[in-house]
Design a protein around this motif. Structure first.
Motif, PDB file in Angstrom:
ATOM      1  N   ASN A  92       0.802  -1.222   0.000  1.00 46.77           N
ATOM      2  CA  ASN A  92       0.000   0.000   0.000  1.00 46.77           C
ATOM      3  C   ASN A  92       0.833   1.269   0.000  1.00 46.77           C
ATOM      4  OD1 ASN A  92      -2.155  -1.720   0.140  1.00 46.77           O
ATOM      5  ND2 ASN A  92      -2.291  -1.612   2.361  1.00 46.77           N
ATOM      6  N   GLY A  93       1.954   1.268  -0.672  1.00 42.24           N
ATOM      7  CA  GLY A  93       2.730   2.476  -0.833  1.00 42.24           C
ATOM      8  C   GLY A  93       3.063   3.214   0.433  1.00 42.24           C
ATOM      9  N   GLY A  94       3.472   2.517   1.461  1.00 49.22           N
ATOM     10  CA  GLY A  94       3.889   3.186   2.679  1.00 49.22           C
ATOM     11  C   GLY A  94       2.773   3.361   3.680  1.00 49.22           C
ATOM     12  N   LYS A  95       1.546   3.057   3.290  1.00 50.29           N
ATOM     13  CA  LYS A  95       0.430   3.187   4.221  1.00 50.29           C
ATOM     14  C   LYS A  95       0.405   1.959   5.120  1.00 50.29           C
ATOM     15  CE  LYS A  95      -2.304   5.674   0.791  1.00 50.29           C
ATOM     16  NZ  LYS A  95      -3.552   5.691   0.007  1.00 50.29           N
ATOM     17  N   ASN A  96      -0.404   2.024   6.149  1.00 50.58           N
ATOM     18  CA  ASN A  96      -0.497   0.873   7.039  1.00 50.58           C
ATOM     19  C   ASN A  96      -1.049  -0.317   6.281  1.00 50.58           C
ATOM     20  OD1 ASN A  96       0.466   2.245   9.239  1.00 50.58           O
ATOM     21  ND2 ASN A  96      -1.562   2.903   9.903  1.00 50.58           N
ATOM     22  N   LEU A  97      -0.665  -1.481   6.717  1.00 50.33           N
ATOM     23  CA  LEU A  97      -1.159  -2.692   6.074  1.00 50.33           C
ATOM     24  C   LEU A  97      -2.663  -2.791   6.212  1.00 50.33           C
ATOM     25  CD1 LEU A  97       1.413  -5.330   7.312  1.00 50.33           C
ATOM     26  CD2 LEU A  97       1.047  -4.642   4.967  1.00 50.33           C
ATOM     27  N   SER A  98      -3.290  -3.363   5.206  1.00 46.56           N
ATOM     28  CA  SER A  98      -4.718  -3.602   5.327  1.00 46.56           C
ATOM     29  C   SER A  98      -4.892  -4.803   6.236  1.00 46.56           C
ATOM     30  CB  SER A  98      -5.310  -3.895   3.935  1.00 46.56           C
ATOM     31  OG  SER A  98      -4.639  -4.980   3.352  1.00 46.56           O
ATOM     32  N   ASN A  99      -6.117  -5.067   6.650  1.00 46.62           N
ATOM     33  CA  ASN A  99      -6.347  -6.136   7.613  1.00 46.62           C
ATOM     34  C   ASN A  99      -6.637  -7.474   6.953  1.00 46.62           C
ATOM     35  OD1 ASN A  99      -6.065  -4.127   9.514  1.00 46.62           O
ATOM     36  ND2 ASN A  99      -8.246  -3.700   9.573  1.00 46.62           N
ATOM     37  N   TYR A 100      -5.861  -7.825   5.953  1.00 46.85           N
ATOM     38  CA  TYR A 100      -6.084  -9.066   5.228  1.00 46.85           C
ATOM     39  C   TYR A 100      -4.765  -9.817   5.070  1.00 46.85           C
ATOM     40  CZ  TYR A 100     -10.284  -6.441   4.112  1.00 46.85           C
ATOM     41  OH  TYR A 100     -11.422  -5.687   4.214  1.00 46.85           O
TER      42      TYR A 100
END
Length: 249
Positions: free
Chosen positions: A72-80
């Motif tokens: 995610n381009g430096g964003k927090n990981l998604s919850n999956y």
């Protein structure tokens, strides 16, 4: 587990002894963190693969920093997530590393701890997981690897007791009880997939999406094949779920 999968499954686990470890009843092999007995035998599939990949100590020190920016381009990981386990018997030090989705369903409260991870990056992913995160249960190191069901995280990362058990294939003499190296989470069965999603089908989409910019173009299953615990973007997760409604390609 296939595609150079990591061969770590859920191990027969016994209750960790230290005070920080919660006492859990233990059935034969695996234990269930919050819910009770049984544990995962992630030993087979994960351990081997995790160890063979041996992502060096740098990853241990990079901790969750790298983990949270992995996708995610430096964003927090998604919850999956996608989590691999061996559905077929394989003995290691006299212990069967097998742990299929059917084994998870058979546990008390259909819950078990996901132990045996011995790769720093995979461990960091475990530590990044939050309650209610969703994960695909992936059968690995078998004749037909692929996604067989859904589960959710019901207990966040805590010390993996198998690292301290000398008779356990995942024993790590370098890990100390006052400073444990390895973590595990508890997972709970949610449901079976409406149809089995084989590795070969996912690979076909991955190859096509690399050219078209589709959802699976950068899927970790193909870029970091040996990792037994892998993050998924919401786009990847949603696309794979949509495959349930289609005919096998």
């Amino acid at each position: 587990m296939v595609v150079l999968e990591d061969k770590s499954c859920f191990l027969p686990v016994r209750l960790a002894s230290a005070s920080y470890r919660e006492a859990m009843p233990r059935p034969r092999k695996r234990q269930t963190g919050t819910a009770g007995p049984d544990r995962k035998k992630l030993s087979g599939k994960r351990t081997k693969t995790e160890n063979s990949e041996s992502t060096s100590v740098k990853l241990e020190n990079s901790s969750l920093e790298m983990t949270t920016t992995f996708k995610n381009g430096g964003k927090n990981l998604s919850n999956y997530w996608l989590m691999k386990s061996e559905p077929e018997s394989r003995l290691e030090k006299g212990i069967d590393m097998k742990f299929s989705i059917e084994d998870l369903k058979a546990q008390p409260k259909q819950t078990a701890c996901w132990d045996g991870v011995r790769n720093y990056q995979a461990r960091n992913f475990l530590r990044a997981m939050k309650l209610e995160d969703e994960a695909f249960f992936y059968h690995s190191n078998c004749k037909q690897p692929g996604i067989v069901g859904l589960m959710k995280i019901v207990k966040e990362a805590y010390p993996d007791h198998t690292q301290f058990e000398k008779s356990n294939p995942h024993y790590d003499p370098s890990s100390k009880e006052d400073d444990p190296k390895w973590s595990m989470v508890d997972v709970q069965f949610v449901r079976m997939m409406k149809r089995f999603i084989p590795l070969e089908e996912l690979k076909t989409y991955h190859q096509a999406h690399k050219a078209t910019g589709g959802p699976l173009k950068s899927m970790t299953l193909f870029t970091r094949q040996r990792l037994s615990v892998q993050p998924l973007t919401q786009e990847e997760f949603d696309f794979i779920l949509s495959l349930e409604e289609t005919e096998p390609s």
